[in-house]
Design a protein around this motif. Structure first.
Motif, PDB file in Angstrom:
ATOM      1  N   GLY A  38     -10.453  -6.472 -13.391  1.00 33.14           N
ATOM      2  CA  GLY A  38      -9.801  -7.655 -13.650  1.00 33.14           C
ATOM      3  C   GLY A  38     -10.514  -9.035 -13.359  1.00 33.14           C
ATOM      4  O   GLY A  38     -10.343 -10.209 -13.405  1.00 33.14           O
ATOM      5  N   GLU A  39     -11.848  -8.808 -12.688  1.00 38.94           N
ATOM      6  CA  GLU A  39     -12.621  -9.979 -12.324  1.00 38.94           C
ATOM      7  C   GLU A  39     -13.263 -10.513 -13.421  1.00 38.94           C
ATOM      8  O   GLU A  39     -13.403  -9.869 -14.493  1.00 38.94           O
ATOM      9  CB  GLU A  39     -13.989  -9.592 -11.407  1.00 38.94           C
ATOM     10  CG  GLU A  39     -13.304  -9.083  -9.995  1.00 38.94           C
ATOM     11  CD  GLU A  39     -14.200  -8.481  -9.191  1.00 38.94           C
ATOM     12  OE1 GLU A  39     -15.518  -8.705  -9.469  1.00 38.94           O
ATOM     13  OE2 GLU A  39     -13.680  -8.347  -7.725  1.00 38.94           O
ATOM     14  N   TYR A  83       2.429   2.296  -3.524  1.00 34.68           N
ATOM     15  CA  TYR A  83       1.510   3.012  -4.378  1.00 34.68           C
ATOM     16  C   TYR A  83       0.954   4.482  -3.760  1.00 34.68           C
ATOM     17  O   TYR A  83       1.104   5.412  -4.701  1.00 34.68           O
ATOM     18  CB  TYR A  83       0.197   2.339  -4.317  1.00 34.68           C
ATOM     19  CG  TYR A  83       0.234   1.041  -5.276  1.00 34.68           C
ATOM     20  CD1 TYR A  83      -0.084   1.257  -6.391  1.00 34.68           C
ATOM     21  CD2 TYR A  83      -0.136  -0.157  -4.608  1.00 34.68           C
ATOM     22  CE1 TYR A  83      -0.090   0.091  -7.479  1.00 34.68           C
ATOM     23  CE2 TYR A  83      -0.263  -1.213  -5.438  1.00 34.68           C
ATOM     24  CZ  TYR A  83      -0.080  -1.061  -6.853  1.00 34.68           C
ATOM     25  OH  TYR A  83      -0.290  -2.177  -7.666  1.00 34.68           O
ATOM     26  N   LEU A 103      -7.103   1.547  -7.452  1.00 32.38           N
ATOM     27  CA  LEU A 103      -6.577   0.207  -7.378  1.00 32.38           C
ATOM     28  C   LEU A 103      -7.930  -0.570  -7.261  1.00 32.38           C
ATOM     29  O   LEU A 103      -8.003  -1.604  -7.499  1.00 32.38           O
ATOM     30  CB  LEU A 103      -5.835   0.266  -6.126  1.00 32.38           C
ATOM     31  CG  LEU A 103      -4.389   0.890  -6.164  1.00 32.38           C
ATOM     32  CD1 LEU A 103      -3.673   0.920  -4.765  1.00 32.38           C
ATOM     33  CD2 LEU A 103      -3.605   0.105  -7.247  1.00 32.38           C
ATOM     34  N   ARG A 104      -8.908   0.005  -6.493  1.00 34.17           N
ATOM     35  CA  ARG A 104     -10.140  -0.823  -6.240  1.00 34.17           C
ATOM     36  C   ARG A 104     -10.916  -1.267  -7.699  1.00 34.17           C
ATOM     37  O   ARG A 104     -11.465  -2.153  -8.078  1.00 34.17           O
ATOM     38  CB  ARG A 104     -11.232  -0.082  -5.253  1.00 34.17           C
ATOM     39  CG  ARG A 104     -12.332  -0.978  -5.028  1.00 34.17           C
ATOM     40  CD  ARG A 104     -13.166  -0.288  -3.838  1.00 34.17           C
ATOM     41  NE  ARG A 104     -12.859   0.211  -2.827  1.00 34.17           N
ATOM     42  CZ  ARG A 104     -12.602   1.436  -2.551  1.00 34.17           C
ATOM     43  NH1 ARG A 104     -12.901   2.331  -3.115  1.00 34.17           N
ATOM     44  NH2 ARG A 104     -11.952   1.852  -1.428  1.00 34.17           N
ATOM     45  N   GLU A 105     -10.991  -0.126  -8.514  1.00 39.06           N
ATOM     46  CA  GLU A 105     -11.631  -0.105  -9.817  1.00 39.06           C
ATOM     47  C   GLU A 105     -10.909  -1.010 -10.630  1.00 39.06           C
ATOM     48  O   GLU A 105     -11.320  -1.880 -11.329  1.00 39.06           O
ATOM     49  CB  GLU A 105     -11.680   1.416 -10.600  1.00 39.06           C
ATOM     50  CG  GLU A 105     -12.744   2.128  -9.812  1.00 39.06           C
ATOM     51  CD  GLU A 105     -14.256   1.661 -10.022  1.00 39.06           C
ATOM     52  OE1 GLU A 105     -14.281   1.082 -11.000  1.00 39.06           O
ATOM     53  OE2 GLU A 105     -15.138   2.093  -9.234  1.00 39.06           O
ATOM     54  N   ARG A 106      -9.189  -0.948 -10.675  1.00 38.46           N
ATOM     55  CA  ARG A 106      -8.688  -1.830 -11.484  1.00 38.46           C
ATOM     56  C   ARG A 106      -8.828  -3.230 -11.047  1.00 38.46           C
ATOM     57  O   ARG A 106      -8.880  -4.259 -11.826  1.00 38.46           O
ATOM     58  CB  ARG A 106      -7.205  -1.497 -11.293  1.00 38.46           C
ATOM     59  CG  ARG A 106      -6.129  -2.220 -12.417  1.00 38.46           C
ATOM     60  CD  ARG A 106      -4.972  -1.697 -12.187  1.00 38.46           C
ATOM     61  NE  ARG A 106      -4.153  -1.884 -11.160  1.00 38.46           N
ATOM     62  CZ  ARG A 106      -2.825  -1.360 -10.856  1.00 38.46           C
ATOM     63  NH1 ARG A 106      -2.250  -0.590 -11.806  1.00 38.46           N
ATOM     64  NH2 ARG A 106      -2.239  -1.954  -9.614  1.00 38.46           N
ATOM     65  N   ASP A 107      -8.858  -3.568  -9.754  1.00 37.51           N
ATOM     66  CA  ASP A 107      -9.000  -4.776  -9.370  1.00 37.51           C
ATOM     67  C   ASP A 107     -10.496  -5.536  -9.762  1.00 37.51           C
ATOM     68  O   ASP A 107     -10.654  -6.498 -10.132  1.00 37.51           O
ATOM     69  CB  ASP A 107      -9.090  -5.058  -7.698  1.00 37.51           C
ATOM     70  CG  ASP A 107      -7.430  -4.724  -7.253  1.00 37.51           C
ATOM     71  OD1 ASP A 107      -6.670  -4.798  -8.176  1.00 37.51           O
ATOM     72  OD2 ASP A 107      -7.628  -4.411  -6.069  1.00 37.51           O
ATOM     73  N   ARG A 108     -11.447  -4.615  -9.776  1.00 35.17           N
ATOM     74  CA  ARG A 108     -12.626  -4.882 -10.105  1.00 35.17           C
ATOM     75  C   ARG A 108     -12.683  -5.221 -11.662  1.00 35.17           C
ATOM     76  O   ARG A 108     -13.324  -6.283 -12.187  1.00 35.17           O
ATOM     77  CB  ARG A 108     -13.843  -3.698 -10.106  1.00 35.17           C
ATOM     78  CG  ARG A 108     -15.187  -3.909 -10.423  1.00 35.17           C
ATOM     79  CD  ARG A 108     -16.142  -5.039  -9.763  1.00 35.17           C
ATOM     80  NE  ARG A 108     -17.526  -5.129 -10.267  1.00 35.17           N
ATOM     81  CZ  ARG A 108     -17.685  -6.106 -11.123  1.00 35.17           C
ATOM     82  NH1 ARG A 108     -16.735  -6.972 -11.491  1.00 35.17           N
ATOM     83  NH2 ARG A 108     -18.780  -6.346 -11.539  1.00 35.17           N
ATOM     84  N   ARG A 134     -13.965  -1.768 -17.595  1.00 33.37           N
ATOM     85  CA  ARG A 134     -12.476  -1.734 -17.899  1.00 33.37           C
ATOM     86  C   ARG A 134     -12.028  -0.259 -18.312  1.00 33.37           C
ATOM     87  O   ARG A 134     -11.283   0.173 -17.927  1.00 33.37           O
ATOM     88  CB  ARG A 134     -12.234  -2.624 -18.872  1.00 33.37           C
ATOM     89  CG  ARG A 134     -12.098  -4.180 -18.417  1.00 33.37           C
ATOM     90  CD  ARG A 134     -11.581  -5.230 -19.528  1.00 33.37           C
ATOM     91  NE  ARG A 134     -12.700  -5.423 -20.440  1.00 33.37           N
ATOM     92  CZ  ARG A 134     -13.476  -6.175 -20.352  1.00 33.37           C
ATOM     93  NH1 ARG A 134     -13.582  -7.281 -19.483  1.00 33.37           N
ATOM     94  NH2 ARG A 134     -14.352  -6.668 -21.396  1.00 33.37           N
ATOM     95  N   GLU A 136       0.800  -1.273  -0.117  1.00 35.30           N
ATOM     96  CA  GLU A 136       0.026   0.098   0.088  1.00 35.30           C
ATOM     97  C   GLU A 136       0.924   1.353   0.103  1.00 35.30           C
ATOM     98  O   GLU A 136       0.523   2.068  -0.679  1.00 35.30           O
ATOM     99  CB  GLU A 136      -0.831  -0.046   1.273  1.00 35.30           C
ATOM    100  CG  GLU A 136      -1.594   1.401   1.452  1.00 35.30           C
ATOM    101  CD  GLU A 136      -2.284   1.362   2.868  1.00 35.30           C
ATOM    102  OE1 GLU A 136      -1.828   1.803   3.893  1.00 35.30           O
ATOM    103  OE2 GLU A 136      -3.508   0.594   2.940  1.00 35.30           O
TER     104      GLU A 136
END
Length: 414
Positions: A219-220, A146, A212-217, A228, A143
């Motif tokens: 990638g699901e 970043y 970071l949260r949106e990027r992880d989402r 995306r 963390e």
């Protein structure tokens, strides 16, 4: 940039006092544009000697041991993240790099110390120390990487190595009393190896967390094209904000004139030797049963100054009594030291766990008998060996081999 600030201040004063100046908007706009552009693009960490220093260290010491026993140099541009260096969890020693955060808050540091310990490890990074410090001084390293830079370039292994050895800096912890008369000169000459890092007590940037949260989402497996695209937008915004909020010229003024504080948004992090030149304190803080200390400092012969400072600091800060007998490590006018190592003890108090005694193996870089012929010859040509100042950065292959072989020979006697 400072000149642009001066122009802006001058225009503001004239605007308030003279009607004739109220039509001179172009001057103010140009000065304001210069301030904004320079601030957005400047990074005093990039313009310091830090990047040069960390590249030199990386190309010299960063190697990968192959199964064949050979050593392969790691490319400097390879992103070696600190958070990826799994230690104890992978059955290997934990890599902990000790630095200091320069602060002068009387509530948290004794008079004249000027710093608090700052550690960088795969798990946690941040401020540690005695109980007088506020809790929550460390953050998860991934963390924190970043927070320092969205692309995670400012807290790599080479960067942490360079930070933990950033001895030449306008602010230098316990050594600040020696650098104070030349702080301005060191800043102007750019003799700055320290780095401005985010204060770990501060919350991570909300935009970074969101990106970071949106990027992880995105990638699901069930993420949509819209998810995306939205993630890309947040990442671009977070990256731009990260670049725009790098430490700017104001931090240079803080290095030259300022009084650093634990309440600042950024902390100036330098050599761990500005607090403890052996790294002994960070080892003792983890209360192991055995500590191996290798002292390669250039303190005066037979003085063992770095060890003495560490022993006193361990008692003051941790309540740990360290006892190492250096009698056999002392030389005389007619004879070299009988040994390069000594086994002592560290007695832990019962405050933070069960009281017990640990072994402290102390190994000092010094001259003993039975050294190899090449080291003996090098000693004749270099009377200050092995206490040569690190201020001399012109080491060649003979210098490097002499120190390497000395360490190898002394370690064999243990």
């Amino acid at each position: 940039m400072i000149a642009a600030y001066v122009v802006l201040v001058r225009w503001t004063y004239a605007y308030a006092t003279s009607p004739a100046w109220r039509s001179g908007w172009s001057t103010a706009l140009w000065a304001g544009a210069v301030v904004v552009v320079v601030r957005a693009l400047s990074d005093v960490n990039r313009t310091s000697l830090h990047h040069f220093y960390r590249e030199r260290l990386a190309t010299t010491f960063l190697v990968q041991r192959l199964r064949t026993g050979e050593a392969k140099a790691e490319p400097y541009d390879k992103p070696l993240r600190v958070s990826d260096q799994a230690g104890a969890s992978a059955g290997r020693p934990e890599l902990v790099m000790a630095a200091v955060a320069n602060v002068a808050d009387a509530d948290y540091v004794p008079a004249g110390r000027g710093c608090v310990p700052f550690v960088i490890s795969a798990a946690r990074t941040g401020v540690v120390g005695d109980p007088s410090l506020p809790p929550g001084g460390t953050r998860a390293t991934q963390e924190y990487e970043y927070s320092a830079d969205f692309d995670r370039r400012d807290l790599t292994v080479p960067a942490a190595m360079a930070i933990s050895g950033a001895a030449v800096s306008p602010l230098a912890g316990r050594a600040s009393s020696r650098t104070r008369p030349v702080r301005v000169l060191l800043t102007v000459l750019n003799a700055r190896l320290g780095v401005w890092l985010p204060n770990p007590y501060a919350r991570p940037p909300a935009l970074t967390t969101k990106a970071l949260r949106e990027r992880d989402r995105a990638g699901e497996p069930d993420a949509t094209s819209r998810d995306r695209w939205r993630a890309r937008g947040w990442v671009v915004a977070a990256r731009a904000t990260s670049l725009a909020t790098k430490p700017g010229p104001y931090r240079l003024l803080r290095e030259a004139f300022g009084r650093p504080s634990l309440y600042d948004r950024r902390l100036y992090v330098t050599d761990g030797g500005h607090y403890d030149n052996l790294g002994l304190l960070e080892a003792l803080r983890r209360r192991p049963d055995r500590v191996v200390v290798i002292d390669a400092s250039n303190d005066a012969e037979n003085s063992f100054g770095a060890l003495a400072d560490a022993v006193a600091t361990a008692r003051m800060d941790l309540g740990i009594e360290v006892d190492v007998d250096t009698t056999r490590l002392r030389s005389s006018d007619t004879a070299r030291a009988a040994s390069a190592w000594s086994v002592g003890t560290a007695t832990y108090p019962a405050d933070d766990g069960p009281a017990h005694v640990a072994d402290v193996v102390f190994l000092k870089a010094l001259l003993t008998d039975d050294l190899t012929a090449d080291v003996e010859h090098y000693t004749l040509d270099n009377p200050d060996f092995p206490r040569r100042s690190t201020g001399d950065q012109s080491y060649d292959e003979w210098d490097f081999e002499a120190y390497r072989q000395l360490g190898h020979s002394l370690a064999d006697t243990w």
